[in-house]
Scaffold this active site. Structure first.
Site, PDB file in Angstrom:
ATOM      1  N   CYS A 144       0.820  -1.202   0.000  1.00 26.93           N
ATOM      2  CA  CYS A 144       0.000   0.000   0.000  1.00 26.93           C
ATOM      3  C   CYS A 144       0.863   1.264   0.000  1.00 26.93           C
ATOM      4  O   CYS A 144       1.599   1.524  -0.931  1.00 26.93           O
ATOM      5  CB  CYS A 144      -0.982  -0.057   1.168  1.00 26.93           C
ATOM      6  SG  CYS A 144      -2.415   1.009   0.996  1.00 26.93           S
ATOM      7  N   HIS A 145       0.801   2.065   1.051  1.00 26.17           N
ATOM      8  CA  HIS A 145       1.584   3.298   1.152  1.00 26.17           C
ATOM      9  C   HIS A 145       2.996   3.065   1.713  1.00 26.17           C
ATOM     10  O   HIS A 145       3.795   3.998   1.765  1.00 26.17           O
ATOM     11  CB  HIS A 145       0.859   4.312   2.043  1.00 26.17           C
ATOM     12  CG  HIS A 145      -0.348   4.920   1.409  1.00 26.17           C
ATOM     13  ND1 HIS A 145      -1.560   4.262   1.349  1.00 26.17           N
ATOM     14  CD2 HIS A 145      -0.543   6.112   0.806  1.00 26.17           C
ATOM     15  CE1 HIS A 145      -2.446   5.044   0.739  1.00 26.17           C
ATOM     16  NE2 HIS A 145      -1.848   6.168   0.398  1.00 26.17           N
TER      17      HIS A 145
END
Length: 180
Positions: free
Chosen positions: A106-107
């Protein structure tokens, strides 16, 4: 194998911590929660608070030699906080220097951007990181899971919680290869 999970005290997407943790345990390996502060880590279900998890070791006291691989869970606030912590960035960078495998979802690649380890690497992430990854010398792809072996170590990345099954299956397999 001993697997380090690096998170900030707040902001980790809970399922991106717990599902990989369970996958590591199921593979017979030992996960350890590393954070920038002692105590507990606050999980989140997107923007809502979830459970807390006990920290095993502060990153300032951790050494890459103690671990065989690294997992970086996502969440928006988690990697944003990690990339502002010099000890966390140095810890991540040390895994690349040591040639040990890293998995990020994800991030989480924001921390990889800050560690300056993406030149020549191909990876995926949450789509909003595309420009950051490209500016850091990486190549961004929109794939469920991406394994990049074109560098000093194996890097496994995924885009989002919906990719967790493939992410967990892939990184645990790659980590097992590195242990041979």
């Amino acid at each position: 194998m001993r697997i380090a999970f690096l998170t900030a005290p707040e902001g980790v997407e809970q399922v991106e911590l717990t599902d990989p943790w369970e996958a590591v345990t199921a593979a017979g390996d030992t996960p350890r929660l590393i954070s920038t502060a002692s105590g507990t880590v606050q999980g989140f279900h997107h923007l809502d608070k979830g459970d807390t998890f006990p920290v095993d070791q502060e990153v300032k006291d951790a050494s890459v030699e103690e671990y065989d691989a690294l997992v970086l869970p996502g969440g928006v606030a988690n990697p944003d906080a990690l990339r502002m912590d010099a000890d966390a960035v140095a810890f991540v960078k040390a895994f690349f220097a040591a040639g040990k495998p890293v998995a990020a979802i994800c991030h989480a690649p924001w921390t990889l951007v800050e560690a300056d380890v993406l030149t020549g690497r191909t990876l995926t992430s949450w789509p909003s990181l595309r420009t950051d990854i490209t500016n850091a010398g990486g190549t961004w792809v929109d794939e469920q899971v991406k394994v990049c072996t074109g560098g000093p170590n194996t890097l496994v990345t995924s885009r989002k919680p919906d990719d967790l099954k493939a992410f967990c299956e892939t990184f645990t397999a790659e980590f097992a290869k590195s242990a041979r």
